[in-house]
Design a protein around this motif. Structure first.
Motif, PDB file in Angstrom:
ATOM      1  N   ALA A   1       0.836  -1.200   0.000  1.00 55.32           N
ATOM      2  CA  ALA A   1       0.000   0.000   0.000  1.00 55.32           C
ATOM      3  C   ALA A   1       0.870   1.249   0.000  1.00 55.32           C
ATOM      4  CB  ALA A   1      -0.919  -0.003   1.210  1.00 55.32           C
TER       5      ALA A   1
ATOM      6  N   LEU B   1       2.187   1.669  -3.448  1.00 59.54           N
ATOM      7  CA  LEU B   1       1.209   2.225  -4.383  1.00 59.54           C
ATOM      8  C   LEU B   1       1.033   3.725  -4.149  1.00 59.54           C
ATOM      9  CD1 LEU B   1      -0.900   1.416  -6.596  1.00 59.54           C
ATOM     10  CD2 LEU B   1      -2.587   1.555  -4.780  1.00 59.54           C
TER      11      LEU B   1
ATOM     12  N   ASN C   1      13.052  -7.395 -15.318  1.00 53.12           N
ATOM     13  CA  ASN C   1      11.610  -7.185 -15.418  1.00 53.12           C
ATOM     14  C   ASN C   1      11.136  -6.474 -14.160  1.00 53.12           C
ATOM     15  OD1 ASN C   1      11.305  -9.068 -13.391  1.00 53.12           O
ATOM     16  ND2 ASN C   1      10.671 -10.719 -14.743  1.00 53.12           N
ATOM     17  N   ARG C   2       9.846  -6.237 -14.084  1.00 49.91           N
ATOM     18  CA  ARG C   2       9.331  -5.409 -13.012  1.00 49.91           C
ATOM     19  C   ARG C   2       9.693  -5.951 -11.624  1.00 49.91           C
ATOM     20  NH1 ARG C   2       4.076  -1.882 -12.769  1.00 49.91           N
ATOM     21  NH2 ARG C   2       3.898  -1.673 -10.531  1.00 49.91           N
ATOM     22  N   LEU C   3       9.537  -7.240 -11.457  1.00 53.69           N
ATOM     23  CA  LEU C   3       9.813  -7.836 -10.151  1.00 53.69           C
ATOM     24  C   LEU C   3      11.285  -7.729  -9.774  1.00 53.69           C
ATOM     25  CD1 LEU C   3       7.633 -11.066 -10.072  1.00 53.69           C
ATOM     26  CD2 LEU C   3       7.462  -9.051  -8.594  1.00 53.69           C
ATOM     27  N   VAL C   4      12.138  -8.027 -10.740  1.00 56.60           N
ATOM     28  CA  VAL C   4      13.571  -7.974 -10.460  1.00 56.60           C
ATOM     29  C   VAL C   4      14.004  -6.531 -10.199  1.00 56.60           C
ATOM     30  CG1 VAL C   4      15.864  -8.472 -11.333  1.00 56.60           C
ATOM     31  CG2 VAL C   4      13.990 -10.054 -11.789  1.00 56.60           C
TER      32      VAL C   4
ATOM     33  N   MET D   1      23.264 -14.967 -11.060  1.00 59.94           N
ATOM     34  CA  MET D   1      21.954 -14.584 -10.528  1.00 59.94           C
ATOM     35  C   MET D   1      21.560 -15.580  -9.447  1.00 59.94           C
ATOM     36  SD  MET D   1      18.761 -13.288 -12.834  1.00 59.94           S
ATOM     37  CE  MET D   1      19.338 -14.175 -14.209  1.00 59.94           C
TER      38      MET D   1
ATOM     39  N   THR E   1      16.303 -14.360  -7.604  1.00 55.62           N
ATOM     40  CA  THR E   1      16.263 -13.430  -8.721  1.00 55.62           C
ATOM     41  C   THR E   1      15.938 -14.178 -10.010  1.00 55.62           C
ATOM     42  OG1 THR E   1      18.056 -12.323  -7.568  1.00 55.62           O
ATOM     43  CG2 THR E   1      17.494 -11.517  -9.749  1.00 55.62           C
TER      44      THR E   1
ATOM     45  N   LEU F   1      12.282 -14.873 -10.033  1.00 53.94           N
ATOM     46  CA  LEU F   1      11.526 -13.645 -10.302  1.00 53.94           C
ATOM     47  C   LEU F   1      11.666 -13.238 -11.758  1.00 53.94           C
ATOM     48  CD1 LEU F   1      12.362 -11.555  -7.127  1.00 53.94           C
ATOM     49  CD2 LEU F   1      10.229 -12.728  -7.675  1.00 53.94           C
ATOM     50  N   HIS F   2      12.855 -13.530 -12.266  1.00 53.67           N
ATOM     51  CA  HIS F   2      13.134 -13.150 -13.640  1.00 53.67           C
ATOM     52  C   HIS F   2      12.175 -13.835 -14.599  1.00 53.67           C
ATOM     53  CE1 HIS F   2      16.142 -10.973 -15.949  1.00 53.67           C
ATOM     54  NE2 HIS F   2      15.866 -11.816 -16.925  1.00 53.67           N
ATOM     55  N   ARG F   3      11.742 -14.997 -14.200  1.00 55.28           N
ATOM     56  CA  ARG F   3      10.875 -15.749 -15.102  1.00 55.28           C
ATOM     57  C   ARG F   3       9.408 -15.350 -14.954  1.00 55.28           C
ATOM     58  NH1 ARG F   3      12.675 -20.805 -13.575  1.00 55.28           N
ATOM     59  NH2 ARG F   3      14.883 -20.280 -13.754  1.00 55.28           N
ATOM     60  N   ILE F   4       9.113 -14.605 -13.891  1.00 52.82           N
ATOM     61  CA  ILE F   4       7.711 -14.211 -13.716  1.00 52.82           C
ATOM     62  C   ILE F   4       7.457 -12.919 -14.476  1.00 52.82           C
ATOM     63  CG2 ILE F   4       5.925 -13.655 -12.041  1.00 52.82           C
ATOM     64  CD1 ILE F   4       7.559 -15.131  -9.958  1.00 52.82           C
ATOM     65  N   GLU F   5       6.681 -13.041 -15.499  1.00 51.34           N
ATOM     66  CA  GLU F   5       6.350 -11.863 -16.294  1.00 51.34           C
ATOM     67  C   GLU F   5       5.031 -11.302 -15.794  1.00 51.34           C
ATOM     68  OE1 GLU F   5       7.782 -10.299 -18.900  1.00 51.34           O
ATOM     69  OE2 GLU F   5       9.600 -11.545 -18.833  1.00 51.34           O
ATOM     70  N   ILE F   6       5.073 -10.108 -15.270  1.00 49.49           N
ATOM     71  CA  ILE F   6       3.820  -9.467 -14.899  1.00 49.49           C
ATOM     72  C   ILE F   6       3.740  -8.181 -15.692  1.00 49.49           C
ATOM     73  CG2 ILE F   6       2.499  -8.408 -13.046  1.00 49.49           C
ATOM     74  CD1 ILE F   6       3.849 -10.173 -11.103  1.00 49.49           C
TER      75      ILE F   6
ATOM     76  N   ASP G   1       2.679  -4.446 -16.538  1.00 48.18           N
ATOM     77  CA  ASP G   1       2.488  -3.314 -15.644  1.00 48.18           C
ATOM     78  C   ASP G   1       1.032  -3.200 -15.246  1.00 48.18           C
ATOM     79  OD1 ASP G   1       5.086  -2.884 -15.823  1.00 48.18           O
ATOM     80  OD2 ASP G   1       4.987  -0.913 -16.784  1.00 48.18           O
TER      81      ASP G   1
ATOM     82  N   ALA H   1       0.197  -5.756 -12.616  1.00 49.53           N
ATOM     83  CA  ALA H   1       0.843  -5.384 -11.356  1.00 49.53           C
ATOM     84  C   ALA H   1       0.100  -4.223 -10.708  1.00 49.53           C
ATOM     85  CB  ALA H   1       2.292  -5.002 -11.612  1.00 49.53           C
ATOM     86  N   ASP H   2      -0.235  -3.223 -11.505  1.00 50.30           N
ATOM     87  CA  ASP H   2      -0.956  -2.079 -10.949  1.00 50.30           C
ATOM     88  C   ASP H   2      -2.281  -2.518 -10.364  1.00 50.30           C
ATOM     89  OD1 ASP H   2       1.075  -0.441 -11.595  1.00 50.30           O
ATOM     90  OD2 ASP H   2       0.168   0.344 -13.434  1.00 50.30           O
TER      91      ASP H   2
ATOM     92  N   LEU I   1      -1.754  -4.344  -7.087  1.00 46.21           N
ATOM     93  CA  LEU I   1      -1.459  -3.382  -6.031  1.00 46.21           C
ATOM     94  C   LEU I   1      -2.704  -2.636  -5.603  1.00 46.21           C
ATOM     95  CD1 LEU I   1       1.916  -1.784  -7.062  1.00 46.21           C
ATOM     96  CD2 LEU I   1       1.394  -2.940  -4.924  1.00 46.21           C
ATOM     97  N   ALA I   2      -3.452  -2.183  -6.596  1.00 44.79           N
ATOM     98  CA  ALA I   2      -4.659  -1.420  -6.285  1.00 44.79           C
ATOM     99  C   ALA I   2      -5.624  -2.303  -5.500  1.00 44.79           C
ATOM    100  CB  ALA I   2      -5.305  -0.903  -7.559  1.00 44.79           C
TER     101      ALA I   2
ATOM    102  N   HIS J   1      -4.921  -4.862  -3.624  1.00 45.77           N
ATOM    103  CA  HIS J   1      -4.400  -5.043  -2.274  1.00 45.77           C
ATOM    104  C   HIS J   1      -4.723  -3.823  -1.405  1.00 45.77           C
ATOM    105  CE1 HIS J   1      -1.433  -6.185   0.842  1.00 45.77           C
ATOM    106  NE2 HIS J   1      -1.318  -4.877   0.970  1.00 45.77           N
ATOM    107  N   THR J   2      -4.490  -2.650  -1.987  1.00 48.40           N
ATOM    108  CA  THR J   2      -4.666  -1.432  -1.207  1.00 48.40           C
ATOM    109  C   THR J   2      -6.139  -1.221  -0.858  1.00 48.40           C
ATOM    110  OG1 THR J   2      -2.773  -0.544  -2.345  1.00 48.40           O
ATOM    111  CG2 THR J   2      -4.118   1.018  -1.119  1.00 48.40           C
TER     112      THR J   2
ATOM    113  N   LYS K   1      24.137  -9.713 -14.920  1.00 50.09           N
ATOM    114  CA  LYS K   1      23.450 -10.562 -13.964  1.00 50.09           C
ATOM    115  C   LYS K   1      22.047 -10.881 -14.479  1.00 50.09           C
ATOM    116  CE  LYS K   1      22.108 -10.138  -9.119  1.00 50.09           C
ATOM    117  NZ  LYS K   1      22.217  -9.219  -7.989  1.00 50.09           N
TER     118      LYS K   1
ATOM    119  N   ARG L   1      31.250 -12.595 -15.171  1.00 49.77           N
ATOM    120  CA  ARG L   1      30.742 -11.248 -15.019  1.00 49.77           C
ATOM    121  C   ARG L   1      31.832 -10.320 -14.520  1.00 49.77           C
ATOM    122  NH1 ARG L   1      26.577 -10.827 -10.512  1.00 49.77           N
ATOM    123  NH2 ARG L   1      25.839 -12.819 -11.324  1.00 49.77           N
TER     124      ARG L   1
END
Ligand SMILES: Nc1ncnc2c1ncn2[C@@H]1O[C@H](COP(=O)(O)OP(=O)(O)OP(=O)(O)O)[C@@H](O)[C@H]1O
Ligand SMILES: Nc1ncnc2c1ncn2[C@@H]1O[C@H](COP(=O)(O)OP(=O)(O)OP(=O)(O)O)[C@@H](O)[C@H]1O
Ligand SMILES: [Mg+2]
Ligand SMILES: [Mg+2]
Lengths: 383, 344, 274, 280, 383
Positions: C71, C74, C176-179, D1, D5, D8-13, D15, D18-19, D22-23, D25-26, E118, E127
């Motif tokens: 939160a 955001l 990516n966004r998470l990383v 890596m 990491t 996470l690198h493999r998780i494509e979200i 934007d 994700a928004d 987040l919204a 959740h909030t 990385k 690296r």
């Protein structure tokens, strides 16, 4: 070894009556760091005085001591012949323009500019008039009610200037006021600043790291290096008769040739250069700032614009070489010329590309005897 | 030092009434009741401003007085707190000649007779008494005769008691038919019996509440089907049409009185005594008990209807006072034992 | 200022003194004793309550962090013009007395309450009446509710001051966004996280009202024990000793925590965290 | 890596997703925060003395407790007293906390014992010491210096416990404050004091106000210490409410809570509206 | 009215095979603000391409769209002939150096530079080697374990560059990377950057508001103004054959004379100037970028360095005037010369002060016919 003549032509006579500010052996230590080291100079009433030097050389610290935000660790500062070490900043009667402008974000332009007058207790109506007048002067009439963030960088800079000017201080201090502006705007503001300074006849101390800026505006320039004063002199002298190698290199580009003084005549030094391309060169004694003796190791410096591209030919003042790169800069073109044991930076007219000289071409260049700089080999270099 | 000269302030005006008096009372519904009847009545009768300060319970009041914070003249106390208040010098003796209504108190509750005010001097004037009886949801349970009767499959996890250590020990003792007046200090067997009982009660109990508010709420929203609640609160719930009833089981139950004492560092002693006298006046008690339903301590020919119906009043013989000094002595140890019993 | 500080110092001195004298509060002859500490350390129950309180405080802090961080994130990254209003809306509910609010939780969590109603009566997800009250979980929920703003606000402040171009740089370099979040945003928000965690931890460790209303007697926390000592049980000496131990434990944890994340950062000093 | 990491690198979200997460959740978080508040508000309309769900009807009875002539004086007086104490404490903590923040940020501490770290810890102490302990110990002190029970002593105590919030918030903004702005003022002839209230204070105002908001909240809701410090005539709302616990809180308390939140929310909304008006 | 020839000599043929990036009618609106307005250009593989323009003209926005941080409101962006509108920033294979560097403050130099590797999953040992190599290249060997704030501005800039370069992106994007540096350092870095770019042969798109910087480094320059593309051309063309008055003024100083085309011959335009000092001037048609017809109103522009100080004399290309101010700039001196109805900015050698021409002197200046710029009178000015 050269016996440098320590008579400093830029310094003023102590007794001169119109000196408004004098620093006397001023030193400032921050813990173990010596930011300013035994610096002395005087500024005349109405003068435009600049302080230049590389980043971290102590320019801001010097200015802040004058303004009273820092106390010197040693030495004295005199304003109108009065020692001000016990005078707080708000009683020094100095206007200051800060590097980041330091405008009050929560006050309007009018309130910003009027702040000093308010502190002097001027009544609101008079104050408004004064503010309007000065905003007029800096070409910002009618912006009284805006907030600083609603102005462009250049406009903010002028507000900062107006704020410092409106209290009619005895001395105006400026700390790199133009460094955040783009080139075009910077040149405009430079002109503007100079105009206002002359119009008001106000004594100005200007800090910058831009050599051209310092030279274009100042009556005299102080070059600082690592906290120490290297030279105080008018721009022309600084550029053409620098006291040492540091000043020569800092204030502009140079091509340097190491050599030894072979003979000293009444008018000339005969300098034997170590480069293969040229042998002995005669340099007018009036060109050198310091005195040299036979056997002294010296550096002979030629500024890029002091070379001339000439028809092929030979002689001791000529080099023939290969153009390695040619950089078009509009007004002029910089050529990097390989002359065998050295690469020379040569400045040519901006039209040279059309005129022919491109990379890979062989060209011949020469320079005039009296257009070089002779310095002591032991003096500092720009690192 | 006479009653004249420059000393003529409240301190020396021994027998003069001050303009105001500060009284500590309990908060909530009981506080409202006290305030509406006793305090307002006293103000009207004597033209003295009464400043009431409310407290969650005895021990908070005592802690505050101990720490030195009080400009209180009169303190409300339950009898179980009187011995420690006396031994810590928080209260001062009541001059009997200034409180003639002490004589109106029934012998059962009289500070002259009872152990809760040890020593020769009187420190406390109780104006009401109430039992820690058994409340139950009448829709689910029929009237229990014994404490045992409420422990059924249905009530598992639906019984509530308080965590106040005197009530915990007192009610467990009552289950065993032991009277809190006569607990044997030296009998380990008795105490063992009591703690075993607490442990078995705990299996039906969902909460040992530390505020009366929770007790009352739990009965109101039927989370609690049985357990402890005072008659006065039961009566209030009944007004809200909650099917809750109150009884005193045949094994008996602990009881307590509430009353007022004179603060040790008051400088309005006479006024305080006058106030206490007023609280003990049968007329005052009649008025108060008709609002709250708690039984008056004064001897009276006729009690209000609400009190008349009160199991506390009807079964006064089943109610036992605490042996207060025994309680005070063992509280910390018992409290620890209790926590360990229910916390494991 | 000096008055306020000496007030605090004086308070500590008094409690420190009470913990080693008898009788407390002092009356007549006063003598030195370590009896109070002996009683505390000799009673496993007190130690276990202290330990349980610590566990609850850590759980609460963790929960508040998990709920609060996104939160705060955001709010810090949104371009909404109502940002300030949202922040204010986080605080305003806390102007209702904590007892009243916590009572409301009782009605939500208790059997016959809102959760029970939704899970059992309406949806039938649960096959018997749901009772969440009187558990450590209920305490944690209540504490999270009470202390959430103290977690969110510091994290928000620190997130809002991060230069967003760092995230873009990371994305430009293949994150990516998470990383980009874990590598760039998260480490830079640590000062705010530290402040929030510290505040919530310290306050929930010493919580008083919420455990007594939501946890039930079987789940009391250390502040309730201290409260009993000063209240019902009139054992001020022991109460002072427990308080001193509690203060030392909290300060030790705070100190260790600070060694780990530099306290200067908590105060926004920035600078030389390693 | 590292593995995390890499994962996470493999998780494509996207934007957008994700928004939305987040919204979502909030929004849930705000629901979490406001559900109990809603319950409080609902219960304020119960006709019962001991509220239960489902409510048997709707009544304004409890709001009647708040308005003359039949109002519960003790409750209403305590409410206004609490507001007054809250405001005064917030102001006090604002002043002391700001000064403390200045000391922490601006002053160069040379002494080993008086380091910035030590002082940071000192200013956290009011949070660390159990509230009942400060309550009792400070009361003992008040008794010694003879200000026990006074309105002033309650405010002073609240200042003590709310200082940490102001210090934390103000010092973080102070640290980022461009000092040249203050120097500019001095250069223009403003004395130290003048500079402070013309320049520094207005610029720090947002964080001081935020700190004071926290301070007010803490003060307004404080029971444990206030219980010891307050006495007849200085009881605050929490004290009156607590004293009801023994026998059961009646819903007039819910009515008070509802009024407070509705009132402050509307002030906030209006404030936001107004400030936008002024800015545009 | 002039019919401007719209054939744009700087533009590439669409079919050209080595185009790596193409913008096709790209527009970006922020609410009601149009930051970028229908901009099209292509960049060749290995090319050094600059975007210049005044503050707020849309340079950064254009770069951010290429990098994928903003989506175009209209138009397409093609990378290696592939539309990238759906490709997230991290899959575009572009290196970027941000205006404020955007270094990760909490990571060491080594971690900063190694970050991209990385992300590509390169193992730590490899690296480290890669990082060491690239740090070597930017002359920062051995700084791996320092934090960004422990480096000077110039060093930070090089870290940012190394970080972008190490992943060997297909295109390197630079947003005013030098604007925070002082003049001396800026010039050094410019040189460095160009060297590295050439060494690696990497396609580079460079955003700056410094005209000289753009010209000195680029193969081609795009001039943006208010979101619209004004000209795309090699530096020499931009400077000497600007498409319109805006470009002429933005890219350097000009002295402007309004006039009318009187006659058009095969080789020349005859332009009748409105100033008193000169009458008709013949201008080579090859000099003008656009075609004009008889009767068109035009502007004739002369750059300060295209004037020459000559011996007294008369003629249509000569002006005699009074020096108002003389500004010493080291390499050169700027003279403001009053020629009656106009003031001219004239650039002279830096030694002019010694040579004689000081303020108040009367001087005569001339310019060469083929060294002027002819533009349409209706085109934009720099405001
Ligand atoms: N408050 C301070 N504490 C310690 N060192 C300082 C302090 N202020 C300045 N210095 C040091 O003193 C030296 C001179 O600093 P100063 O700010 O005067 O340089 P400058 O010439 O203005 O540089 P720049 O061009 O980067 O503004 C630097 O090495 C700097 O790190
Ligand atoms: N996110 C945004 N929202 C609204 N307007 C924006 C946004 N970003 C940029 N703009 C506007 O778009 C225009 C172009 O901005 P841009 O940052 O691209 O300019 P620039 O050429 O990079 O300027 P500078 O040289 O000052 O960096 C400006 O008028 C700016 O105010
Ligand atoms: Mg500086
Ligand atoms: Mg930009």
């Amino acid at each position: 070894m050269a016996s440098a003549s320590r008579q400093s032509q830029g310094e003023l006579d102590e007794s001169e009556s119109d000196v408004i500010l004098r620093l006397d052996g001023v030193t400032k230590n921050f813990g173990s760091v010596t930011a300013v080291d035994d610096v002395s100079f005087s500024v005349r009433k109405g003068e435009f005085f600049s302080i230049v030097g590389p980043s971290g050389c102590g320019k801001t610290t010097t200015l802040r001591m004058i303004a009273g935000f820092e106390q010197p660790s040693d030495g004295r500062i005199l304003l109108s012949s009065e020692d001000v070490s016990r005078v707080p900043p708000y009683d020094r009667d100095l206007g200051m323009v800060f590097q980041g402008y330091a405008l009050f974000p929560h006050k309007t332009v009018g309130e910003n500019v009027g702040f000093g007058l308010k502190m002097q207790g001027e009544d609101p109506e008079e104050r408004q008039e004064h503010v309007a007048d000065i905003l007029d002067l800096v070409d910002l009439a009618g912006t009284q009610d805006r907030y600083p963030k609603e102005l462009s960088g250049g406009q903010q800079q002028r507000v900062a200037l107006a704020r410092a000017l409106v209290i009619e201080p005895s001395v105006l201090l400026l700390d790199e006021p133009l460094s955040n502006l783009d080139r075009k705007l910077r040149e405009e503001m430079r002109f503007e600043l100079k105009r206002i300074q002359e119009e008001l006849g106000i004594t100005t101390i200007y800090v910058t790291h831009d050599q051209e800026e310092a030279m274009s505006m100042s009556d005299r320039v102080l070059v600082l290096n690592g906290g120490e004063s290297e030279q105080v002199a008018p721009p022309y002298d600084i550029y053409h008769r620098p006291r040492n190698q540091f000043v020569a290199e800092f204030i502009g580009d140079v091509n340097t040739f190491p050599g030894t003084v072979e003979a000293v005549t009444e008018d000339d030094y005969h300098v034997d250069l170590e480069t293969e391309a040229t042998g002995t060169v005669e340099v007018k004694r009036t060109v050198a700032r310091n005195e040299f003796e036979v056997g002294d190791d010296v550096l002979l410096n030629v500024r890029p614009e002091d070379f001339e591209i000439v028809e092929t030919g030979h002689g001791e003042d000529r080099f023939t070489g290969q153009v390695i790169t040619s950089t078009f800069l509009g007004k002029r073109t910089n050529l990097l010329v390989d002359v065998g044991d050295q690469q020379l930076l040569v400045e040519a007219s901006g039209r040279i590309e059309q005129d022919g000289s491109k990379a890979e071409d062989a060209i011949t260049i020469s320079w005039k005897r009296n257009q070089c700089i002779l310095t002591d080999v032991d003096s500092d270099h720009v690192n | 030092l006479g009653g004249n000269g420059d000393d003529e302030d409240e301190t020396s005006g021994e027998d003069e009434l001050a303009d105001e008096v500060n009284v500590a009372i309990y908060g909530g519904a009981m506080g409202d009741g006290i305030s509406e009847t006793i305090l307002d009545g006293f103000e009207d009768e004597y033209d003295i401003t009464v400043n009431a300060e409310t407290y969650p319970d005895n021990w908070d009041l005592i802690a505050q007085v101990q720490a030195g914070s009080t400009d209180l003249d009169v303190l409300i106390l339950d009898d179980t707190a009187v011995p420690s208040a006396v031994s810590d010098d928080l209260v001062q003796p009541i001059r009997e000649e200034n409180v003639p209504n002490l004589d109106e108190i029934m012998a059962d509750f009289s500070p002259y007779e009872q152990a809760f005010d040890p020593g020769d001097e009187i420190h406390y004037g109780p104006f009401q008494f109430f039992g820690d009886g058994l409340a139950y949801n009448a829709d689910v349970l029929s009237e229990p005769q014994s404490w045992e009767d409420v422990y059924t499959d249905e009530t598992e996890g639906s019984v509530i008691y308080t965590s106040w250590i005197d009530r915990v020990v007192g009610i467990a003792a009552s289950h065993e038919g032991l009277s809190v007046s006569e607990l044997d200090q030296d009998s380990d067997a008795e105490m063992e019996q009591i703690w075993d009982r607490v442990e078995s009660m705990n299996e039906y109990v969902f909460e040992w509440a530390d505020t009366g508010g929770i007790l009352q709420d739990s009965f109101a929203n039927e989370q609690a089907l049985a357990g402890m609640l005072w008659y006065g609160r039961v009566a209030a719930l009944q007004d809200d049409d909650v099917a809750v009833e109150y009884t005193i089981p045949e094994e008996g139950a602990p009881m307590a009185t509430s009353g007022f004492s004179v603060s040790a560092d008051t400088n309005r002693r006479y006024t305080a005594e006058t106030f206490i006298d007023y609280t003990l006046d049968p007329d005052t008690q009649y008025e108060y008990s008709s609002v709250m339903g708690y039984a008056p301590t004064a001897e009276m020919d006729e009690v209000p209807e609400l009190v008349e119906n009160s199991p506390d009043y009807q079964n006064r013989d089943r109610l036992n006072f605490w042996n207060a000094s025994l309680l005070v002595e063992n509280m910390e140890e018992w409290s620890l034992e209790f926590q360990e019993t229910i916390g494991g | 200022m000096a008055l306020v500080l000496s007030l605090l110092g004086g308070a500590l001195v008094i409690i420190g003194a009470y913990s080693v004298i008898t009788p407390v509060p002092p009356q007549g002859d006063v003598s030195f004793t370590l009896e109070h500490y002996r009683r505390f350390f000799g009673t496993s129950y007190y130690l276990s309550v202290l330990w349980d309180s610590l566990v609850i405080a850590i759980g609460t802090t963790l929960l508040a962090f998990l709920l609060g961080y996104p939160a705060a994130y955001l709010l810090a990254t949104t371009d909404s013009e109502h940002k300030n209003l949202y922040l204010l809306m986080l605080i305003l509910p806390f102007w209702i007395n904590v007892v009243v609010r916590t009572y409301a939780w009782r009605l939500i969590l208790g059997s016959g309450g809102l959760v029970d109603w939704v899970l059992y009566d309406v949806t039938g997800v649960a096959n018997e009446s749901v009772q969440l009250l009187y558990s450590r979980g209920a305490i944690a929920i209540g504490l999270v509710h009470v202390f959430l703003p103290f977690m969110i606000i510091p994290i928000y402040v620190s997130l809002a001051s991060i230069d967003r171009s760092g995230v873009e740089a990371a994305k430009n370099l293949g994150a990516n966004r998470l990383v980009a979040f874990t590598e760039v945003t998260w480490p830079q928000s640590l000062p705010g996280v530290a402040a929030g965690v510290l505040l919530v931890f310290v306050m929930s460790f010493g919580a008083f009202v919420v455990p007594s209303l939501l946890g039930g007697r079987a789940n009391i926390m250390i502040a309730n024990v201290i409260g009993d000592m000063f209240g019902q049980l009139q054992e001020w000496g022991l109460g002072s000793a427990i308080s001193m131990v509690f203060i030392v434990v909290v300060l030790t944890i705070v100190y260790v925590f600070n060694r780990w994340v530099n306290l200067g950062d908590v105060y926004g000093m920035g600078g030389d965290s390693e | 890596m590292n593995p995390l990491t890499a994962l996470l690198h493999r998780i494509e979200i996207s934007d957008r997703t994700a928004d939305r997460l987040l919204a979502g959740h909030t929004i849930l978080l705000f629901v979490f925060i406001y559900v109990p508040i809603l319950v409080v508000a609902l219960l304020s309309f119960t006709p019962q003395e001991v509220p239960t769900f489902p409510m048997p009807g709707i009544s304004l009875e409890w709001y009647g407790e708040l308005v003359p002539p039949n109002h519960n004086e003790q409750l209403v007086d305590a409410l206004f007293r609490s507001v007054a104490i809250g405001i005064l404490s917030a102001i006090g903590a604002g002043i002391v906390g700001t000064i403390a923040a200045f000391g922490l940020v601006r002053y160069e501490f040379e002494h080993r014992l008086l380091s910035r770290e030590t002082l940071n810890t000192v200013f956290l102490l009011p949070l660390v010491v159990p509230w009942i302990v400060t309550g009792i110990a400070v009361l003992t002190l008040y008794d010694m210096i003879g200000i026990r029970g006074t309105f002033f002593s309650v405010v002073l105590g609240h200042v003590l416990i709310t200082i940490p919030f102001v210090v934390i918030i103000v010092s973080s903004q102070l640290y980022g404050l461009d000092r040249s702005i203050e120097e500019a003022a001095k250069n223009l002839g403003a004395t130290e004091l003048r500079t402070f209230y013309e320049i520094t204070l207005p610029i720090l105002a947002p964080s001081i106000i935020a700190g004071m908001l926290f301070a007010f909240t803490i003060s307004f809701d404080n029971f444990t210490q206030t219980f010891f410090w307050a006495t007849t005539g200085t009881e605050t709302l929490p004290i009156v409410i607590y004293s009801m616990i023994r026998t059961g809180i009646d819903p007039s308390v819910n009515a008070i809570g509802t009024v407070i939140v509705l009132f402050s929310l509307s002030v906030a909304f209006l404030g936001e509206r107004l400030s936008k008006r002024i800015l545009e």
